[in-house]
Motif scaffolding. Structure first.
Motif, PDB file in Angstrom:
ATOM      1  N   ARG A   1       0.834  -1.208   0.000  1.00  0.00           N
ATOM      2  CA  ARG A   1       0.000   0.000   0.000  1.00  0.00           C
ATOM      3  C   ARG A   1       0.866   1.253   0.000  1.00  0.00           C
ATOM      4  O   ARG A   1       0.446   2.288  -0.482  1.00  0.00           O
ATOM      5  N   ASP A   2       2.067   1.148   0.543  1.00  0.00           N
ATOM      6  CA  ASP A   2       2.943   2.310   0.672  1.00  0.00           C
ATOM      7  C   ASP A   2       3.849   2.503  -0.545  1.00  0.00           C
ATOM      8  O   ASP A   2       4.064   3.619  -0.986  1.00  0.00           O
ATOM      9  N   GLN A   3       4.406   1.423  -1.059  1.00  0.00           N
ATOM     10  CA  GLN A   3       5.362   1.476  -2.168  1.00  0.00           C
ATOM     11  C   GLN A   3       4.680   1.105  -3.476  1.00  0.00           C
ATOM     12  O   GLN A   3       4.970   0.093  -4.083  1.00  0.00           O
ATOM     13  N   ARG A   4       3.744   1.948  -3.920  1.00  0.00           N
ATOM     14  CA  ARG A   4       3.013   1.597  -5.135  1.00  0.00           C
ATOM     15  C   ARG A   4       3.049   2.740  -6.132  1.00  0.00           C
ATOM     16  O   ARG A   4       2.997   3.901  -5.768  1.00  0.00           O
ATOM     17  N   LEU A   5       3.153   2.359  -7.390  1.00  0.00           N
ATOM     18  CA  LEU A   5       2.973   3.308  -8.483  1.00  0.00           C
ATOM     19  C   LEU A   5       1.673   2.997  -9.210  1.00  0.00           C
ATOM     20  O   LEU A   5       0.893   3.879  -9.511  1.00  0.00           O
ATOM     21  N   LEU A   6       1.440   1.715  -9.488  1.00  0.00           N
ATOM     22  CA  LEU A   6       0.193   1.294 -10.123  1.00  0.00           C
ATOM     23  C   LEU A   6      -0.650   0.482  -9.138  1.00  0.00           C
ATOM     24  O   LEU A   6      -1.600   0.975  -8.569  1.00  0.00           O
ATOM     25  N   THR A   7      -0.285  -0.780  -8.956  1.00  0.00           N
ATOM     26  CA  THR A   7      -1.098  -1.664  -8.118  1.00  0.00           C
ATOM     27  C   THR A   7      -0.374  -2.158  -6.874  1.00  0.00           C
ATOM     28  O   THR A   7      -0.972  -2.851  -6.064  1.00  0.00           O
ATOM     29  N   GLY A   8       0.892  -1.853  -6.719  1.00  0.00           N
ATOM     30  CA  GLY A   8       1.650  -2.269  -5.541  1.00  0.00           C
ATOM     31  C   GLY A   8       2.363  -3.596  -5.693  1.00  0.00           C
ATOM     32  O   GLY A   8       2.941  -4.099  -4.728  1.00  0.00           O
ATOM     33  N   VAL A   9       2.357  -4.180  -6.887  1.00  0.00           N
ATOM     34  CA  VAL A   9       3.007  -5.468  -7.109  1.00  0.00           C
ATOM     35  C   VAL A   9       4.511  -5.368  -6.887  1.00  0.00           C
ATOM     36  O   VAL A   9       5.093  -6.132  -6.119  1.00  0.00           O
TER      37      VAL A   9
END
Length: 85
Positions: free
Chosen positions: A14-22
């Motif tokens: 949830r914190d390190q996401r650009l698109l979906t967090g994958v």
């Protein structure tokens, strides 16, 4: 003693996401910078398989703090069962 202590699980961040967090979730799981994981996905995309792998990961990895994956949610809704992401 807590059985889950020290046990890592692969989840979308949830914190390190650009698109979906994958990539953020994979980076947190492996203990590496998520930008390195993003770079690997970019290279895989140029080689022809990164987008497919990313979409599969998005479908099967539950979100951090979530109960189920997107794919599980879709399957449960198709079956007419109640599901929470």
């Amino acid at each position: 003693m807590n059985e889950n202590f020290g046990k890592k699980t692969l989840r979308r961040s949830r914190d390190q996401r650009l698109l979906t967090g994958v990539c953020g979730g994979i980076g947190e799981f492996l203990g590496v910078d998520p930008n390195i994981v993003r770079l690997v996905f970019a290279v895989l995309t140029l080689m022809g398989g990164g987008i497919f792998v990313y979409i599969i990961a998005w479908l099967v990895m539950p979100e951090e703090g979530g109960r189920s994956s997107v794919l599980e949610h879709i399957v449960r809704n198709f079956q007419g069962k109640k599901s929470e992401l």
